[in-house]
Design an enzyme around this catalytic site. Structure first.
Site, PDB file in Angstrom:
ATOM      1  N   HIS A   1       0.658  -1.246  -0.144  1.00 24.19           N
ATOM      2  CA  HIS A   1      -0.161  -0.139   0.137  1.00 24.19           C
ATOM      3  C   HIS A   1       0.963   1.206  -0.064  1.00 24.19           C
ATOM      4  O   HIS A   1       0.314   2.407   0.577  1.00 24.19           O
ATOM      5  CB  HIS A   1      -0.868   0.074   1.283  1.00 24.19           C
ATOM      6  CG  HIS A   1      -1.616  -1.249   1.300  1.00 24.19           C
ATOM      7  ND1 HIS A   1      -2.945  -1.464   0.991  1.00 24.19           N
ATOM      8  CD2 HIS A   1      -1.260  -2.343   2.258  1.00 24.19           C
ATOM      9  CE1 HIS A   1      -3.141  -2.637   1.224  1.00 24.19           C
ATOM     10  NE2 HIS A   1      -2.438  -3.320   1.959  1.00 24.19           N
TER      11      HIS A   1
ATOM     12  N   SER B   1      14.149  21.785 -16.247  1.00 18.43           N
ATOM     13  CA  SER B   1      12.949  22.432 -16.460  1.00 18.43           C
ATOM     14  C   SER B   1      13.132  23.856 -17.031  1.00 18.43           C
ATOM     15  O   SER B   1      14.274  24.427 -16.952  1.00 18.43           O
ATOM     16  CB  SER B   1      12.347  22.664 -15.068  1.00 18.43           C
ATOM     17  OG  SER B   1      11.582  23.832 -15.104  1.00 18.43           O
TER      18      SER B   1
ATOM     19  N   LYS C   1      15.523  22.249 -11.100  1.00 19.46           N
ATOM     20  CA  LYS C   1      14.816  20.859 -11.322  1.00 19.46           C
ATOM     21  C   LYS C   1      15.747  19.980 -12.043  1.00 19.46           C
ATOM     22  O   LYS C   1      16.609  20.297 -12.818  1.00 19.46           O
ATOM     23  CB  LYS C   1      13.570  21.090 -12.121  1.00 19.46           C
ATOM     24  CG  LYS C   1      12.401  21.449 -11.420  1.00 19.46           C
ATOM     25  CD  LYS C   1      11.984  20.665 -10.104  1.00 19.46           C
ATOM     26  CE  LYS C   1      10.967  19.563 -10.888  1.00 19.46           C
ATOM     27  NZ  LYS C   1       9.726  20.032 -11.464  1.00 19.46           N
TER      28      LYS C   1
ATOM     29  N   GLU D   1       9.099   8.691 -17.083  1.00 18.89           N
ATOM     30  CA  GLU D   1       7.730   9.171 -17.072  1.00 18.89           C
ATOM     31  C   GLU D   1       7.354   8.853 -18.655  1.00 18.89           C
ATOM     32  O   GLU D   1       5.946   8.466 -18.667  1.00 18.89           O
ATOM     33  CB  GLU D   1       7.590  10.671 -17.003  1.00 18.89           C
ATOM     34  CG  GLU D   1       7.904  10.842 -15.374  1.00 18.89           C
ATOM     35  CD  GLU D   1       7.724  12.628 -15.412  1.00 18.89           C
ATOM     36  OE1 GLU D   1       7.007  13.250 -15.473  1.00 18.89           O
ATOM     37  OE2 GLU D   1       9.049  13.021 -14.853  1.00 18.89           O
TER      38      GLU D   1
ATOM     39  N   TYR E   1      -9.512 -14.051 -45.271  1.00 20.42           N
ATOM     40  CA  TYR E   1      -8.901 -12.763 -45.342  1.00 20.42           C
ATOM     41  C   TYR E   1     -10.228 -11.724 -45.707  1.00 20.42           C
ATOM     42  O   TYR E   1     -11.041 -11.874 -46.286  1.00 20.42           O
ATOM     43  CB  TYR E   1      -7.850 -12.787 -46.509  1.00 20.42           C
ATOM     44  CG  TYR E   1      -7.551 -11.112 -46.528  1.00 20.42           C
ATOM     45  CD1 TYR E   1      -6.400 -10.994 -45.788  1.00 20.42           C
ATOM     46  CD2 TYR E   1      -7.859 -10.253 -47.585  1.00 20.42           C
ATOM     47  CE1 TYR E   1      -5.885  -9.501 -45.721  1.00 20.42           C
ATOM     48  CE2 TYR E   1      -7.274  -9.204 -47.817  1.00 20.42           C
ATOM     49  CZ  TYR E   1      -6.251  -8.638 -46.587  1.00 20.42           C
ATOM     50  OH  TYR E   1      -5.678  -7.502 -46.716  1.00 20.42           O
TER      51      TYR E   1
HETATM   52  N1  ARG Z   1      -1.920  -5.018 -48.098  1.00 21.30           N
HETATM   53  C1  ARG Z   1      -2.628  -6.058 -47.701  1.00 21.30           C
HETATM   54  C2  ARG Z   1      -2.664  -6.322 -46.292  1.00 21.30           C
HETATM   55  O1  ARG Z   1      -1.832  -5.804 -45.667  1.00 21.30           O
HETATM   56  C3  ARG Z   1      -2.271  -7.319 -48.466  1.00 21.30           C
HETATM   57  C4  ARG Z   1      -3.127  -8.426 -48.704  1.00 21.30           C
HETATM   58  C5  ARG Z   1      -4.199  -7.900 -49.663  1.00 21.30           C
HETATM   59  N2  ARG Z   1      -5.161  -9.038 -50.280  1.00 21.30           N
HETATM   60  C6  ARG Z   1      -6.009  -8.553 -50.888  1.00 21.30           C
HETATM   61  N3  ARG Z   1      -6.818  -9.558 -51.340  1.00 21.30           N
HETATM   62  N4  ARG Z   1      -6.656  -7.363 -51.008  1.00 21.30           N
HETATM   63  O2  ARG Z   1      -3.358  -6.904 -45.812  1.00 21.30           O
END
Ligand code: ARG
Length: 461
Positions: free
Chosen positions: A155, A276, A282, A289, A316
């Protein structure tokens, strides 16, 4: 002209390219991208998917492109959509149709997944190096301070006697775990995703194991959707960095407190503190920090990444392009913080006398005083109460447990005898706590050895 132009009747609006493009930040993965492509091209040639002489020509020119970038003879075009498109474009400009064969049996989706894994593997080595260096500095300071008695705090109130070594070694163990976590993440990054294609792999007879071996991966991903969809390894590293920075922010906070006039436990070197603009007297702990402050941004990046991945459908999605700035920023800033903190700590001076003086105030041997009575047969709670009353008496009479007379002790309990003074002597209180994990000498040696073996394990990895 975009590479994916065939299907489109119009050029992309220039604002779309600016919005879409990631080259301004993913160009830093150029080395990974090019070496990845070289391995891919070699594999295509070896497997007879493209002709050997074409594969050779591609590899030769990729090598030239790499050299040109490194020598500053080739700069990244802001018009390129990303580093992957840029390299392929330059290659095709230079060797014509042969260059157009490089992207056979590959998608940017598995290409980018490969590049980030390679990039992260490399950077884990950098973070590890900085962390090992910090550990060594902590280790040195700890081994110089196994006799330096200071108050341990709970504490932020003086609690029990410890040594400065014991306090420092607590951090050493935290950073040791951070190192272990980094390398565990490394192992999970060490799985090669190329061959996942856009989502469903490829019909070409590619040799993924060959590419993995060429690029120094332990194994290959076993599900093409997983191979291109996940960024959990990015998040793992980011999570590791939040923990590392959390530890460093606590250490920073303590350094800030310790170099205040109120504590005066540590003096920063002039070269690692700042002044400072108005107050001539200072000397500020700006480095500590800033480390404390930057911890917030590492947490912020982690939240960015988690939120970016949340609820994304497989596989993706372009959202995932946003992973890079966040993780790059976390990596850069963590390394900077660890390195700066290490230098600041290394050059700081421990004010042993002030620590010892602070330990002498605040009754941090009160538990030892109670334990003395317990060892003479009293139940702990009874002893606790007697010593509580003694402490109150000391406060009222401006005394410490060390300066009480035998008569005053006897008034509190007949059990007290002359050996009480030895029992509450701070040096004895520390050395008496020599169990495994305690601040005593044998324990300190054991701790130093344990941290040393972590340093040795990761030093030349
Ligand atoms: N620049 C894209 C990324 O960083 C690469 C992959 C892109 N793929 C696509 N089908 N657009 O994710």
């Amino acid at each position: 002209m975009k590479m994916w132009q065939g299907r489109f009747k119009k050029e992309a609006d220039s604002s779309v390219n600016d919005f879409n493009s990631s080259i301004s930040f993913d160009s830093r993965m150029y080395r990974e991208d090019i070496t990845g492509s070289m391995a891919h091209a070699e594999m295509l040639g070896k497997c007879g998917i493209i002709e050997k002489k074409e594969s050779d020509a591609i590899i030769r020119e990729l090598k030239n492109i790499l050299d040109d970038i490194e020598k500053g003879n080739l700069s990244f075009s802001p018009d390129a959509e990303d580093i992957h498109m840029f390299v392929e474009q330059v290659l095709t400009e230079r060797i014509g149709d042969t260059g157009k064969r490089l992207h056979t049996a590959r998608s940017r989706n598995d290409q980018v997944a490969l590049d980030i894994r390679m990039y992260i593997k490399n950077r884990i080595k950098d973070i590890s190096k900085s962390t090992v260096n910090l550990l060594e500095i902590i280790w040195n300071k700890a081994s110089e301070n196994t006799d330096t008695v200071m108050p341990g705090y709970t504490h932020l109130q003086r609690a029990q006697p410890i040594t400065f070594a014991h306090h420092l070694l607590a951090y050493a163990f935290m950073f040791s775990r951070d190192l272990e976590r980094l390398w565990q993440t490394y192992d999970r990054c060490n799985v090669m995703p190329l061959g996942s294609g856009a989502i469903a792999g490829t019909t070409y007879p590619i040799d993924r194991l060959f590419v993995a071996e060429k690029l120094g991966f332990d194994s290959v991903t076993l599900n093409s959707i997983d191979g291109v969809s996940d960024r959990d390894f990015v998040l793992e590293l980011s999570g590791n960095l939040t923990l590392l920075m959390m530890h460093l922010s606590r250490f920073s906070e303590e350094m800030i407190l310790w170099c205040s006039g109120e504590f005066a436990f540590v003096e920063l070197d002039d070269a690692f503190s700042t002044g400072s603009s108005i107050m001539p007297q200072k000397k500020n702990p700006d480095i500590a920090e800033l480390v404390r402050g930057k911890t917030g941004r590492i947490y912020g990046n982690n939240t960015t990444l988690l939120t970016m991945m949340k609820s994304l459908p497989l596989a993706y999605n372009k959202d995932m392009q946003e992973d890079k700035e966040a993780i790059f920023d976390s990596i850069d800033n963590t390394i900077m913080c660890v390195d700066m903190f290490a230098k600041m700590l290394d050059t700081s001076t421990v004010q042993k006398d002030n620590m010892r003086r602070a330990a002498g105030k605040g009754f941090i041997n009160a538990t030892d005083c109670a334990d003395y009575l317990v060892k003479k047969g009293l139940p702990f709670r009874t002893a606790y109460k007697i010593v509580g009353q003694l402490v109150a008496y000391c406060i009222d009479n401006n005394k410490t447990l060390e300066t009480l007379t035998m008569e005053e002790y006897k008034n509190a309990s007949e059990i007290f005898a002359d050996d009480i003074y030895d029992s509450i002597n701070l040096e004895n209180c520390v050395s008496g706590r020599d169990i495994i994990g305690g601040p005593g000498k044998t324990s300190a040696k054991k701790q130093l050895d344990a941290v040393k073996s972590v340093i040795d394990k990761y030093k030349n990895i």
